[in-house]
Design a protein around this motif. Structure first.
Motif, short mmCIF file in Angstrom:
data_model
loop_
_atom_site.label_atom_id
_atom_site.label_comp_id
_atom_site.label_asym_id
_atom_site.label_seq_id
_atom_site.Cartn_x
_atom_site.Cartn_y
_atom_site.Cartn_z
N TYR B 35 0.84 -1.18 0.00
CA TYR B 35 0.00 0.00 0.00
C TYR B 35 0.89 1.24 0.00
CZ TYR B 35 -4.36 -2.47 1.17
OH TYR B 35 -5.47 -3.28 1.15
N GLN B 37 0.74 5.18 1.25
CA GLN B 37 0.00 6.12 2.08
C GLN B 37 0.64 7.49 1.98
OE1 GLN B 37 -0.27 5.21 6.29
NE2 GLN B 37 -2.06 6.50 6.55
N GLN B 41 -3.73 11.09 3.78
CA GLN B 41 -4.65 10.22 3.08
C GLN B 41 -4.62 8.81 3.65
OE1 GLN B 41 -4.27 10.34 -1.17
NE2 GLN B 41 -3.85 12.54 -1.21
N GLY B 42 -5.62 8.04 3.30
CA GLY B 42 -5.62 6.65 3.68
C GLY B 42 -4.74 5.84 2.75
N PRO B 43 -4.37 4.65 3.17
CA PRO B 43 -3.55 3.79 2.31
C PRO B 43 -4.26 3.43 1.01
CG PRO B 43 -3.59 2.99 4.58
CD PRO B 43 -4.65 4.03 4.48
#
Lengths: 114, 114
Positions: B35, B37, B41-43
């Motif tokens: 992921y 990130q 922000q979110g992953p």
């Protein structure tokens, strides 16, 4: 396409008070829903997950979450917050319980004031 | 059990340079994820492996990003050449095979591109 909205970027709560973090999702099928917590410099830790069944889910560290299909919401709650709960909280939705990648919201930064 | 291990923890490079990140999942976890990130922000899922095969790389910028999991255990994510917008935390996660297996995240590698 699936999406997750966390409407609150920051939330400030007094130590000992109750906490409610909102999450709304958009998904074409029955979703798998998750709440993760991220402390500074750390990875994400799973707080709780909803797959099916009872819409009120109990998680770790005293957290619980309520799933409301009619409102496409998955709300995280804690009756009494502690100083150590200050962190970033992420809501996520997936097609399965984990075998497929998750879609995360942008997160809510929780600030605990004395 | 030992968690997901990632290295390095931090990396600073100049734009147009190359960089590689390493991940060792939890023993026995067949599924591995990378992921990205970005701050605030979110992953975002970049790539998902099931053993040594790619399940989903639809959001991986393939002109500059590559990932491999040759023996179905450790994984390497590479960026070549890096751009300023690649500055982010790169999180590795793993899970058991199966639709209800939760993701376990590593602490991430923080990349700064100058």
């Amino acid at each position: 396409a699936q999406s997750v909205t966390q409407p609150d970027i920051h939330i400030t709560v007094s130590e000992g008070a109750s906490l409610e973090l909102r999450c709304n999702y958009s998904y074409g099928a029955t979703p798998y829903l998750f709440w993760y917590v991220q402390s500074p410099g750390q990875g994400l830790q799973l707080l709780l997950k909803y797959f099916s069944g009872d819409t009120l889910v109990q998680g770790i560290k005293g957290f619980e979450a309520e799933f409301k299909r009619s409102q496409s919401s998955y709300t995280l709650r804690k009756p009494t917050v502690q100083w150590s709960d200050a962190a970033e909280y992420f809501c996520a939705v997936g097609a399965t319980g984990g075998a497929d990648g998750l879609t995360f919201g942008k997160g809510t930064h929780l600030i605990i004031q004395p | 059990e030992a968690g997901v291990a990632q290295s390095p923890r931090y990396k600073i490079i100049e734009k147009r340079q190359s960089v590689a990140f390493w991940c060792n999942p939890i023993s026995g976890h067949a599924t591995l994820y990378w992921y990205q990130q970005i701050l605030g922000q979110g992953p975002k899922l970049l790539i998902q492996f099931q053993n040594n095969g790619v399940v989903d790389d639809s959001q991986l910028p393939k002109d500059r990003f590559s990932a491999e999991r040759l023996k179905g255990v450790d994984s390497t994510l590479k960026i070549q050449p890096a751009k300023l917008e690649d500055s982010a935390v790169y999180l590795c996660a793993s899970s058991l095979a199966g639709s209800n297996s939760p993701l376990h995240f590593g602490n991430g590698t923080r990349l700064t591109v100058t």
